[in-house]
Design a protein around this motif. Structure first.
Motif, short mmCIF file in Angstrom:
data_model
loop_
_atom_site.label_atom_id
_atom_site.label_comp_id
_atom_site.label_asym_id
_atom_site.label_seq_id
_atom_site.Cartn_x
_atom_site.Cartn_y
_atom_site.Cartn_z
N TRP A 105 0.84 -1.20 0.00
CA TRP A 105 0.00 0.00 0.00
C TRP A 105 0.87 1.24 0.00
O TRP A 105 1.94 1.27 0.60
CB TRP A 105 -0.90 -0.01 1.23
CG TRP A 105 -2.08 0.88 1.12
CD1 TRP A 105 -2.27 2.10 1.70
CD2 TRP A 105 -3.27 0.63 0.36
NE1 TRP A 105 -3.49 2.62 1.35
CE2 TRP A 105 -4.12 1.73 0.53
CE3 TRP A 105 -3.70 -0.42 -0.46
CZ2 TRP A 105 -5.37 1.83 -0.08
CZ3 TRP A 105 -4.94 -0.34 -1.07
CH2 TRP A 105 -5.76 0.77 -0.88
N GLY A 106 0.41 2.29 -0.65
CA GLY A 106 1.13 3.54 -0.69
C GLY A 106 0.43 4.64 0.09
O GLY A 106 -0.79 4.76 0.05
N SER A 107 1.22 5.43 0.81
CA SER A 107 0.71 6.65 1.44
C SER A 107 1.88 7.60 1.62
O SER A 107 2.93 7.21 2.14
CB SER A 107 0.06 6.36 2.79
OG SER A 107 -0.54 7.54 3.31
N GLY A 108 1.71 8.83 1.20
CA GLY A 108 2.80 9.78 1.31
C GLY A 108 3.03 10.27 2.71
O GLY A 108 4.16 10.54 3.12
N ILE A 109 1.95 10.40 3.50
CA ILE A 109 2.05 11.00 4.82
C ILE A 109 1.49 10.10 5.91
O ILE A 109 2.01 10.05 7.02
CB ILE A 109 1.34 12.38 4.85
CG1 ILE A 109 2.04 13.35 3.88
CG2 ILE A 109 1.30 12.95 6.25
CD1 ILE A 109 1.40 14.71 3.79
N GLY A 110 0.42 9.36 5.63
CA GLY A 110 -0.17 8.51 6.66
C GLY A 110 -1.15 9.28 7.53
O GLY A 110 -1.90 10.13 7.05
N THR A 160 4.26 -0.91 3.32
CA THR A 160 3.85 0.35 2.71
C THR A 160 5.01 0.96 1.93
O THR A 160 6.16 0.90 2.36
CB THR A 160 3.40 1.34 3.80
OG1 THR A 160 2.13 0.94 4.30
CG2 THR A 160 3.27 2.76 3.27
N THR A 161 4.69 1.54 0.80
CA THR A 161 5.67 2.32 0.04
C THR A 161 5.42 3.80 0.32
O THR A 161 4.28 4.26 0.25
CB THR A 161 5.56 2.05 -1.47
OG1 THR A 161 4.21 2.30 -1.89
CG2 THR A 161 5.91 0.61 -1.79
N VAL A 162 6.47 4.52 0.63
CA VAL A 162 6.37 5.95 0.91
C VAL A 162 7.35 6.68 0.01
O VAL A 162 8.56 6.63 0.21
CB VAL A 162 6.67 6.26 2.38
CG1 VAL A 162 6.54 7.77 2.64
CG2 VAL A 162 5.73 5.50 3.31
N SER A 163 6.83 7.33 -1.01
CA SER A 163 7.65 8.11 -1.94
C SER A 163 6.86 9.33 -2.39
O SER A 163 6.74 9.61 -3.57
CB SER A 163 8.09 7.26 -3.13
OG SER A 163 6.99 6.59 -3.72
N ALA A 164 6.26 10.00 -1.37
CA ALA A 164 5.44 11.19 -1.63
C ALA A 164 4.36 10.86 -2.66
O ALA A 164 3.65 9.86 -2.53
CB ALA A 164 6.33 12.37 -2.04
N CYS A 165 4.27 11.67 -3.70
CA CYS A 165 3.17 11.53 -4.66
C CYS A 165 3.38 10.39 -5.66
O CYS A 165 2.52 10.15 -6.50
CB CYS A 165 2.95 12.84 -5.39
SG CYS A 165 2.76 14.23 -4.24
N ALA A 166 4.50 9.70 -5.55
CA ALA A 166 4.73 8.50 -6.36
C ALA A 166 4.41 7.22 -5.58
O ALA A 166 4.57 6.12 -6.12
CB ALA A 166 6.17 8.46 -6.83
N SER A 167 3.94 7.36 -4.34
CA SER A 167 3.85 6.21 -3.44
C SER A 167 3.03 5.05 -3.97
O SER A 167 3.46 3.89 -3.92
CB SER A 167 3.26 6.66 -2.09
OG SER A 167 4.11 7.55 -1.42
#
Length: 417
Positions: A105-110, A160-167
């Motif tokens: 799952w991706g989220s830039g900030i959580g 989780t993947t966290v890469s800002a708006c590419a997450s």
């Protein structure tokens, strides 16, 4: 041993322009703007007073009041869109090997809302650390896939993947790679974000990233328009079920599309600004095409990052011109952020869904809110301004770029047996 083929078998969406995939798609092709004055907090003292909020979402009705209070909105959104995708895919997990089904799952900030509330409550007190016991597990960005796996009993890879708006583009690429390497049969993948609160809007205002077109919120997101003045904050979630082809066929699944590849790169340039020549963006698109075994001449539609910022939009077009050459005049380009706003870490998944539906329906969603041509853009480029366009779509590419110079691009193809 060759790579396994990976297909899309389920979709789920909670967006500012629709609380289901059919609602979302209908709004997209009809050019509906999700931007309006913010209702969730008092914006009197804020420079930006509008956003693309999720509408008519009742977490208590969906989860029950007790459980809803234990979850940050970004997790509530994730569970909601995932429930739609699981039903859409016709999944009965009791009949599947759940040790080979994962969640990425991706989220830039959580959990920004949870963090804000807890810190404010502490600051108002006498210094005694009276924090909610759910503070940390509500806030951390990795908790969304954790809750999804718990709900459905999925014991495969989970992170989780966290890469800002590419997450969430990164979450799709990771899921794709695990499946095609034979490490799993299926992934629930996507992303969610919930940053429309005092900290989110105030923080992005402080860095002059948001539009301040308070007199006309509905038209504030203007990708590629001469008068664009910043992005419009959005919130929501998108879920995509990715599955190994033979596994999907064995259970009689309907197949929306085949995922062909993904690319990742870095700008290595600036903390928030894209490279002025679009070098990282060009590299990631080329990388995705190479990974998919395709060339630019194969692509019919690019769902661009297109945030409506003065510096971001031109750099992406430079990159597309570099990658596509004269083919840029043949393809359609559009930014669905003109309707949804920018969902940050959820943007990639929500826009991938739009791209997949474009394949299925032979319809390109528009870039709405175009009023004045920007003379720096080639007028022969088809930005799909203001109105959806019919065309046969066989291959789509969807881009996501994030603060820190993170770039991720994914490619889907119309499924052929």
């Amino acid at each position: 041993m060759g790579f396994k083929r990976v297909v899309v078998t389920g979709l789920g969406a909670l967006t500012p322009i629709g609380n289901s995939v059919p609602e979302y798609w209908n709004s997209l092709i009809n050019g509906v703007s999700g931007a309006a004055l913010i209702k969730s907090f008092d914006t009197t003292l804020f420079k930006t007073k509008f956003a693309c909020e999720v509408k008519n979402f009742d977490a208590d009705a969906f989860l029950g009041r007790k459980d809803a209070r234990k979850l940050d909105p970004f997790v509530q959104y994730a569970l909601y869109s995932t429930e739609e995708a699981v039903k859409d895919a016709g999944l009965d997990f009791s009949k599947l090997d759940t040790s080979r089904i994962g969640v990425i799952w991706g989220s830039g900030i959580g959990g920004l809302k949870t963090f804000l509330d807890e810190v404010v409550n502490f600051a108002k007190g006498d210094g005694t650390p009276r924090f909610n016991p759910f503070f940390i597990p509500k806030m951390i960005a990795d908790i969304a896939p954790g809750h999804i796996s718990i709900k459905y009993g999925l014991r495969g890879p989970n992170f989780t993947t966290v890469s800002a708006c590419a997450s969430s583009n990164n979450s799709l690429i990771d899921s794709f790679n695990y499946i095609r390497l034979g490490k799993a049969n299926m992934f629930i993948s996507g992303g969610s974000e919930a940053i429309i609160n005092e900290a989110g809007i105030g923080g992005f205002n402080a860095m002059h990233a948001l539009s301040v077109r308070n007199e006309d919120p509905a038209t504030a997101s203007r990708p590629f328009d001469l008068d664009r003045d910043g992005f419009v904050a959005g919130e929501g979630a998108g879920t995509i079920i990715l599955e190994e082809l033979e596994h999907a066929k064995a259970r009689g699944a309907k197949i929306y599309a085949e995922m062909m590849g993904g690319g990742m790169s870095a700008d290595a340039y600036h903390m928030t600004a894209p490279h002025p020549d679009g070098l990282g963006a060009a590299l990631v698109m080329k990388s995705a095409l190479e990974d998919a075994g395709l060339t630019a001449s194969d692509v019919d539609y690019v769902n661009v990052h297109g945030t409506s910022t003065p510096i971001g939009d031109p750099q992406e077009i430079k990159a597309i011109q570099d990658v596509f050459g004269d083919d840029i005049y043949r393809i359609n380009i559009s930014s669905t952020k003109s309707m949804t706003g920018h969902l940050l870490g959820a943007a990639g998944a929500v826009e991938a869904i739009a791209s997949i539906l474009a394949l299925n329906h032979g319809m390109i969603p528009p870039t709405i809110n175009h009023f004045t041509d920007d003379p720096t853009f080639d007028p022969k480029i088809n930005f799909t301004f203001n109105k959806a366009q019919k065309r046969d779509v066989n291959i789509v590419q969807s881009n996501g770029f994030g603060f820190g110079g993170h770039n991720a691009s994914v490619i889907f193809k119309k499924y052929e047996a």
